[in-house]
Design an enzyme around this catalytic site. Structure first.
Site, PDB file in Angstrom:
ATOM      1  N   GLU A  71     -10.778   2.293   3.080  1.00  0.00           N
ATOM      2  CA  GLU A  71      -9.502   1.636   3.378  1.00  0.00           C
ATOM      3  C   GLU A  71      -9.784   0.499   4.358  1.00  0.00           C
ATOM      4  OE1 GLU A  71      -6.327   4.284   4.424  1.00  0.00           O
ATOM      5  OE2 GLU A  71      -6.352   5.263   2.466  1.00  0.00           O
TER       6      GLU A  71
ATOM      7  N   HIS B 102       0.830  -1.203   0.000  1.00  0.00           N
ATOM      8  CA  HIS B 102       0.000   0.000   0.000  1.00  0.00           C
ATOM      9  C   HIS B 102       0.868   1.258   0.000  1.00  0.00           C
ATOM     10  CE1 HIS B 102      -3.282   2.728   1.139  1.00  0.00           C
ATOM     11  NE2 HIS B 102      -2.520   3.171   2.120  1.00  0.00           N
TER      12      HIS B 102
END
Length: 450
Positions: free
Chosen positions: A212, A148
């Site tokens: 997220e 990420h």
């Protein structure tokens, strides 16, 4: 660290039939803690199948031995929050969990007594209003997925997409506890400043809204100011875990971020309502994924023999998307992410040890987010920004719709399951939120001025 015991026995079944379904999130081997409102009062409870055990009603039922650790734990939760119980030594919550496991077991001799009080003791989850499980004083969000972090660095055009400190310590920022909300309901699109397609700085509803997918750890017992928590002792300070959706207005965040995220994050964060205890997850403990041989070794205060043996979890995590178009067609939500906790570079124990290494004190009810749990595979990208390569490759849906960011009406549902051969799989419940249109900011300002 809690050892495997009789509450984890895969042969154990409950007389609460919904707990025995193959896909049940809350079988008798789980028994997560939470809070809810019932008849206008806040209560603490433990989930079993489609029901919740009302701990105040249990306290008053006469089913617990007076003065026992289970009774004391139940009394600690009688104010409707879990803070007092979480602050006690783990043996009290463990005793309550073991007692309930026996009471709810299919062979429990007290079954008839419990069924006589079932209306008070075991309301259905869908008949109560779920709340945040405890009062949250502080919220820290980490950045612990290498994939990420590296992808976002590339999207921003950084020469070195990984921050220099990433492989030396768990990076984090101090989030906003006041805007943490329990799963469900609306997530209002925020206003903010950002650069538009022409490079102009504008103020308005955030166009690049994202989810997220994270896991969050709840702190049970804290530490005194100036007293760090050793990494191998950190597990004893984690009461349990919930799912976390750290909603992000990427357009605002990427423009404002100098000291760290601020308004691009603080407008709303969603939590699943149940705390799956560290004890319930004991059968699913595993070693974390080894670091690459070329990576620097962790500093001694971030390296523990026990954590290197059992600091990870056999945990799969998912995100599903439901749009207005899919909803109107009667379609089911589309799975857009399947990732695993192995995709974290740092363990939760290392996060706790680092957080307290300067003497910072954690307190009961503090929340630590893992950061977005993205993996190397395309399916393991755990936010829209990554799924679309920062908007360059729109995400296609079965009905022909596409997304480069979340639109009004879009609903994200996060879920997770801990699985391991020989153990009964357990879940976390859902963490869900639907995007609502931004409020008319100018009209509101006019009303306030008037």
């Amino acid at each position: 660290m809690t050892a495997i015991n009789s509450t984890h026995d895969p042969a154990r079944h409950s007389w609460v039939e919904s707990a025995n379904l193959p896909d049940a999130d809350f079988p008798i081997q789980n028994l997560p803690f939470g809070a809810f409102e019932r008849d206008g009062e806040r209560r603490a409870g433990i989930a079993i199948g489609a029901h919740v055990v009302d701990l105040r009603a249990l306290r008053d039922s006469g089913l617990l031995a007076a003065g026992s650790d289970a009774a004391l734990a139940c009394e600690a939760a009688s104010d409707g929050t879990l803070n007092r119980l979480m602050a006690m030594t783990p043996s009290y919550a463990s005793a309550l969990r073991a007692t309930l496991s026996d009471l709810l077991d299919s062979g429990a001799p007290q079954r008839a007594r419990i069924e006589q009080q079932a209306e008070a003791l075991l309301p259905r989850i869908d008949e109560v209003t779920l709340c945040l499980p405890c009062q949250v004083g502080d919220y820290t969000d980490f950045l612990t997925s290498l994939h990420h972090t590296e992808r976002h660095g590339r999207y921003k055009g950084l020469a070195d997409p990984l921050p220099a400190a990433f492989k030396s310590l768990p990076i984090a920022y101090h989030g906003r506890a006041s805007s943490l909300r329990v799963s469900g309901g609306e997530v209002r699109r925020p206003h903010g400043q950002y650069r538009d397609a022409n490079g102009q700085i504008v103020f308005g509803p955030a166009p690049a809204l994202d989810f997220e997918l994270e896991l969050a750890a709840w702190i049970g017992r804290g530490n005194a100011l100036t007293q760090p928590i050793p990494v191998d002792a950190a597990h004893e300070h984690i009461f349990g875990y919930s799912l976390l959706n750290d909603w992000s207005a990427k357009s605002i965040q990427w423009f404002e971020q100098v000291l760290g995220p601020f308004l691009g994050k603080s407008f709303h964060s969603s939590l699943s309502p149940w705390i799956v205890t560290a004890e319930a997850l004991a059968p699913f403990r595993k070693a974390p994924v080894p670091r690459a041989k070329s990576d620097p070794a962790p500093m001694p205060h971030l390296h523990g023999a026990f954590d290197q043996q059992q600091g990870g979890l056999h945990l799969d995590l998912y995100a599903h998307l439901l749009t207005n178009g899919l909803r109107e067609a009667g379609a089911t939500p589309v799975r857009i992410t399947h990732t695993h906790l192995d995709n974290l570079y740092w363990t939760f124990a290392q996060m706790v040890a680092h957080h307290t290494s300067n003497g910072c004190n954690l307190r009961t009810g503090d929340l630590l987010g893992s950061g977005t749990i993205s993996g190397a595979d395309d399916a393991a990208r755990a936010c829209i920004t990554e799924l679309t390569n920062a908007g360059k490759d729109p995400l296609g849906l079965p009905n022909g719709e596409t997304r480069t960011a979340l639109e009004d009406g879009d609903e994200i549902t996060l879920s997770a399951r801990a699985t391991k051969p020989g153990a009964v799989s357990i879940g976390f419940g859902e963490c869900r939120g639907r995007i609502a249109p931004a409020l008319a900011f100018a009209e509101r300002q006019t009303e306030i001025a008037a």
